[in-house]
Design an enzyme around this catalytic site. Structure first.
Site, PDB file in Angstrom:
ATOM      1  N   HIS A 206       0.414  -1.430  -0.003  1.00  0.00           N
ATOM      2  CA  HIS A 206       0.040   0.141  -0.097  1.00  0.00           C
ATOM      3  C   HIS A 206       0.535   1.503   0.203  1.00  0.00           C
ATOM      4  O   HIS A 206       0.449   2.583  -0.535  1.00  0.00           O
ATOM      5  CB  HIS A 206      -0.831   0.041   1.549  1.00  0.00           C
ATOM      6  CG  HIS A 206      -0.157   0.669   2.189  1.00  0.00           C
ATOM      7  ND1 HIS A 206       0.519  -0.437   3.308  1.00  0.00           N
ATOM      8  CD2 HIS A 206      -0.407   1.424   2.788  1.00  0.00           C
ATOM      9  CE1 HIS A 206       1.313   0.089   4.392  1.00  0.00           C
ATOM     10  NE2 HIS A 206       0.208   1.631   4.213  1.00  0.00           N
ATOM     11  N   ARG A 207       2.159   1.145   0.636  1.00  0.00           N
ATOM     12  CA  ARG A 207       3.014   2.698   0.405  1.00  0.00           C
ATOM     13  C   ARG A 207       3.033   3.038  -0.314  1.00  0.00           C
ATOM     14  O   ARG A 207       3.698   2.638  -1.360  1.00  0.00           O
ATOM     15  CB  ARG A 207       3.903   1.717   0.960  1.00  0.00           C
ATOM     16  CG  ARG A 207       4.515   1.668   2.611  1.00  0.00           C
ATOM     17  CD  ARG A 207       5.035   1.937   3.010  1.00  0.00           C
ATOM     18  NE  ARG A 207       5.548   1.655   4.547  1.00  0.00           N
ATOM     19  CZ  ARG A 207       5.257   2.785   5.780  1.00  0.00           C
ATOM     20  NH1 ARG A 207       5.028   3.993   5.352  1.00  0.00           N
ATOM     21  NH2 ARG A 207       5.665   2.196   6.997  1.00  0.00           N
TER      22      ARG A 207
END
Length: 357
Positions: A206-207
């Protein structure tokens, strides 16, 4: 004299989990006002956490859920200041390292309201990360800094911060001890997905550093595609969008599912053979649960998990990802770096003593 009033700023999944441990203890001693900035606004990443973790409903929902870092932080700062002018709390409490964290701390500091930072002192030493900027700035304007590990205390000392620093352990460890048992009893996620324990890899990505860079995301997916293991991927909305925009295809052995509530996620984590992630919180949860972790970053704030041999950093390197999934099998006994599982109670006691003094 009434109860001490604390305004707590929340906005993202990891903060909801921490609040589940802390707010349950605070209710006995303080008047706590919860403010949800809206940073995580997908129901599967927000509402479900409040429902199943029994977190009190936020009194204020600011509904600031998208935009650049500057736009989000600025909008949060304005609205949080309005809340503080109305509530005039004794303290403002913030968790972790998100834009919500920094906005809450800045708004309180400008109004000369003491700031409490839970999970203080973490450092990746990569200032290109927005999270690193947020946590450094927040630490330097906080009056009470609750550090989860001895490493975090040392990091603060190296930056000249020693006053108000307390080593209390990790509130997420409090939560995992309590909620892992509940997850075992209540979650049906394994049967729903047709999974067997220790026969799949759990993955989360998700980063922004991984999703916004097409080459990094493609390399990560290539690594996952090359491994002939069952992989379960709860797909973050941003990652889903980036995969579509870049035209990156996932192989058939990768089972894509929607983001999950906390109990189902803990069940998936504890039952996985290995975990592949770029999440700081999931790195810790993997360690707490005794599941080998493969981290899709070049650095981590949780050095203890790497030094103890239960976490390996592979970045976005396709070959390293494949090698770790197929060959990383830690045998070292896990150390006790994150406290005794009573961090929330320690935090409440220290706040009460601070007020008395």
């Amino acid at each position: 004299m009434g109860k001490l009033k604390i305004v707590t700023i929340l906005g993202a999944r990891p903060q909801f989990i921490k609040a589940a441990a802390v707010s349950s203890v605070f209710s006995e001693h303080f008047e706590e006002i919860l403010v949800h900035t809206g940073q995580h606004y997908d129901p599967n990443m927000s509402n479900v956490f409040f429902e199943e973790l029994h977190i009190p409903k936020p009194k204020y929902h600011l509904e600031i859920g998208s935009g650049s870092h500057g736009v989000m932080t600025g909008a949060m700062l304005t609205k949080i200041e309005e809340v503080l002018e109305t509530e005039m709390p004794d303290f403002v409490l913030v968790y972790g390292d998100t834009n919500s964290t920094l906005a809450g701390a800045l708004a309180a500091s400008k109004m000369l309201i003491p700031v409490i930072h839970v999970e203080a002192g973490l450092r990746s030493f990569n200032k290109a990360m927005p999270e690193e900027q947020n946590r450094i700035l927040t630490d330097h304007i906080s009056q009470l800094l609750f550090a989860p590990t001895q490493t975090a205390v040392k990091n603060l000392k190296h930056e000249g911060i020693s006053s108000g620093v307390h080593l209390v352990g990790d509130v997420m460890y409090d939560g995992i001890l309590y909620f892992s048992d509940i997850a075992r009893k209540k979650s049906t996620i394994l049967s729903t997905l047709g999974l067997s324990e220790k026969e799949y890899i759990l993955c989360t990505v998700h980063r922004a550093e991984n999703t916004n860079d097409p080459e990094r995301l493609k390399s990560i997916v290539n690594g996952l595609n090359a491994v002939r293991e069952k992989i379960v991927l709860p797909l973050h909305p941003r990652t889903k969008k980036c995969l579509q925009v870049y035209g990156i295809q996932l192989a058939d052995h990768i089972q894509v599912i929607d983001p999950l509530g906390y109990l189902d996620m803990v069940m998936l984590e504890s039952s996985a053979k290995k975990i592949v992630t770029d999440s700081g919180g999931i790195q810790k949860e993997a360690f707490f649960l005794g599941v080998p972790c493969i981290t899709l970053r070049e650095e981590t704030e949780w050095l203890e998990t790497v030094e103890n041999g239960w976490n390996v950093l592979v970045g976005a390197d396709e070959q390293k990802i494949v090698g770790a999934i197929t060959g990383f099998n830690p045998h070292e006994e896990r150390g006790n770096y994150f406290g005794k599982g009573n961090a929330a109670a320690e935090i409440a006691a220290i706040i009460r003593n601070t007020l008395k003094n």
